[in-house]
Scaffold this active site. Structure first.
Site, PDB file in Angstrom:
ATOM      1  N   GLY A 106       0.804  -1.221   0.000  1.00  0.00           N
ATOM      2  CA  GLY A 106       0.000   0.000   0.000  1.00  0.00           C
ATOM      3  C   GLY A 106       0.834   1.266   0.000  1.00  0.00           C
ATOM      4  O   GLY A 106       2.023   1.235  -0.286  1.00  0.00           O
ATOM      5  N   HIS A 140       4.086   1.305  -8.149  1.00  0.00           N
ATOM      6  CA  HIS A 140       3.025   0.294  -8.034  1.00  0.00           C
ATOM      7  C   HIS A 140       2.072   0.373  -9.231  1.00  0.00           C
ATOM      8  O   HIS A 140       1.659  -0.648  -9.783  1.00  0.00           O
ATOM      9  CB  HIS A 140       2.204   0.525  -6.761  1.00  0.00           C
ATOM     10  CG  HIS A 140       2.982   0.438  -5.484  1.00  0.00           C
ATOM     11  ND1 HIS A 140       3.214   1.521  -4.674  1.00  0.00           N
ATOM     12  CD2 HIS A 140       3.564  -0.617  -4.862  1.00  0.00           C
ATOM     13  CE1 HIS A 140       3.899   1.149  -3.609  1.00  0.00           C
ATOM     14  NE2 HIS A 140       4.132  -0.141  -3.694  1.00  0.00           N
ATOM     15  N   SER A 198       7.556   3.930  -0.916  1.00  0.00           N
ATOM     16  CA  SER A 198       6.625   4.420   0.104  1.00  0.00           C
ATOM     17  C   SER A 198       7.400   5.076   1.239  1.00  0.00           C
ATOM     18  O   SER A 198       6.895   5.949   1.940  1.00  0.00           O
ATOM     19  CB  SER A 198       5.786   3.266   0.652  1.00  0.00           C
ATOM     20  OG  SER A 198       5.144   2.592  -0.411  1.00  0.00           O
TER      21      SER A 198
HETATM   22  P1  AMP Z   1       5.951  -2.619  -1.671  1.00  0.00           P
HETATM   23  O1  AMP Z   1       4.616  -1.983  -1.550  1.00  0.00           O
HETATM   24  O2  AMP Z   1       7.092  -1.705  -1.355  1.00  0.00           O
HETATM   25  O3  AMP Z   1       6.041  -3.952  -0.974  1.00  0.00           O
HETATM   26  O4  AMP Z   1       6.135  -2.947  -3.206  1.00  0.00           O
HETATM   27  C1  AMP Z   1       5.185  -3.706  -3.919  1.00  0.00           C
HETATM   28  C2  AMP Z   1       5.733  -4.002  -5.301  1.00  0.00           C
HETATM   29  O5  AMP Z   1       5.995  -2.770  -5.977  1.00  0.00           O
HETATM   30  C3  AMP Z   1       7.053  -4.775  -5.262  1.00  0.00           C
HETATM   31  O6  AMP Z   1       7.046  -5.737  -6.305  1.00  0.00           O
HETATM   32  C4  AMP Z   1       8.069  -3.693  -5.518  1.00  0.00           C
HETATM   33  O7  AMP Z   1       9.248  -4.169  -6.123  1.00  0.00           O
HETATM   34  C5  AMP Z   1       7.307  -2.783  -6.462  1.00  0.00           C
HETATM   35  N1  AMP Z   1       7.885  -1.432  -6.437  1.00  0.00           N
HETATM   36  C6  AMP Z   1       8.178  -0.675  -5.375  1.00  0.00           C
HETATM   37  N2  AMP Z   1       8.753   0.490  -5.756  1.00  0.00           N
HETATM   38  C7  AMP Z   1       8.833   0.466  -7.106  1.00  0.00           C
HETATM   39  C8  AMP Z   1       9.337   1.367  -8.088  1.00  0.00           C
HETATM   40  N3  AMP Z   1       9.881   2.544  -7.770  1.00  0.00           N
HETATM   41  N4  AMP Z   1       9.255   1.009  -9.389  1.00  0.00           N
HETATM   42  C9  AMP Z   1       8.694  -0.185  -9.741  1.00  0.00           C
HETATM   43  N5  AMP Z   1       8.202  -1.078  -8.864  1.00  0.00           N
HETATM   44  C10 AMP Z   1       8.271  -0.760  -7.554  1.00  0.00           C
END
Ligand code: AMP
Length: 291
Positions: A36, A42, A191
């Site tokens: 989130g 995302h 985030s």
């Molecule tokens: P998180 O909410 O941080 O657990 O991330 C959820 C998904 O979004 C994971 O697969 C992350 O690798 C991806 N993600 C997070 N930040 C980025 C970004 N800047 N660019 C692309 N994907 C991202």
């Protein structure tokens, strides 16, 4: 694509039933797991999912088992209402935000370890992190049962470990990786960027800049990992607000250290800015070394 109202569910059983009905109608399902506080990174994964499937499922779950005591679980930013609005705007079919009790029932004891990969790099500083990630993703995959799992290259080691887990456990899901989405100055969206003070925010692109310079040097012929890493360390040490946690140079699939650069190389790193720890990486291909 079948446009319609987005479903918002908390109950894993209801998610299972919804996905089952889509599958019965012959539809392909793509799944984007998140914690989130959604940003463009995302959203880019959701668009990628949309291009490859008839139905897009997004989970929003701040997973407690991937945080160690003393990490930022309680402080982790949350804004469910905004997240749901963003998902709706992306044409997501189903947002799934289970409560902690629906994912982890009292007395749960099962752990998922991807040995050899979980205690290196990120796992040196966060030794319990990837077991928590694997456990929750495995559980979410059982709940959602997607055809495609969309992961971000931002967390390259996480993607390697989950790909390994999926292959080792014969899970019938294909992994697709989305590229890292960045701010204009190169800082990878995260985030956690909201934790940064204005001064720290200005300093924060230093890791990406240093890694990108290392990649360019490699493309221009530098093959010594030690020399490249020394350059990256120097660049980060020159930024007073940055404290390097680690940077390394490894094989992009096995995560084994590379002394000479060749083939698919991953350079991941983590830097502290005050109490905020940010990660980033560069992955690139070089010619295989001749023997
Ligand atoms: P998180 O909410 O941080 O657990 O991330 C959820 C998904 O979004 C994971 O697969 C992350 O690798 C991806 N993600 C997070 N930040 C980025 C970004 N800047 N660019 C692309 N994907 C991202």
């Amino acid at each position: 694509m079948t446009a319609g109202r987005m479903g918002v569910l908390r109950d894993p059983g209801a998610v299972r039933r919804r996905v089952r009905s889509w599958r019965a109608a012959g539809e392909r399902i793509a799944f984007v797991p998140t914690m989130g506080f959604l940003h463009e990174g995302h959203l880019s994964l959701m668009r990628r999912a949309r291009r490859r499937a008839d139905r897009v499922v997004v989970s929003i779950f701040v997973n407690p088992t991937q945080f160690a005591p003393g990490e930022d679980l309680a402080a982790y930013p949350r804004d469910l209402r905004r997240d749901l609005e963003l998902c709706r705007n992306e044409g997501v079919d189903l947002s799934f935000h289970p409560g902690v009790d629906a994912v982890y029932r009292p007395g749960h004891r099962t752990a998922v370890h991807v040995t050899g990969l979980e205690h290196v790099l990120e796992g040196t500083t966060r030794p319990t992190h990837f077991a928590g990630v694997c456990l929750v993703v495995l559980k979410l995959l059982h709940m959602v049962d997607p055809d495609i799992l969309v992961l971000g290259q931002k967390d390259a080691q996480q993607a390697v470990i989950l790909e390994r887990m999926i292959e080792d456990l014969d899970l019938p899901v294909r992994v697709v990786r989305g590229r890292v989405i960045r701010e204009r100055d190169g800082l990878a969206l995260s985030s956690r960027n909201v934790y940064l003070s204005p001064e720290e925010r200005r300093a924060a692109p230093v890791l990406h800049r240093a890694l990108r310079k290392a990649r360019t040097a490699a493309w221009h012929g530098e093959r010594s990992a030690a020399r490249l890493l020394a350059r990256v360390r120097r660049a980060i040490e020159a930024e007073p607000l940055a404290r390097l946690d680690y940077v390394d140079c490894v094989d992009a699939r096995s995560l084994e250290p590379r002394r000479r650069l060749a083939g698919r190389v991953l350079m991941p790193g983590a830097v502290w800015f005050g109490r905020t720890r940010l990660i980033d990486n560069e992955e690139f291909a070089l010619p295989e070394e001749e023997r």
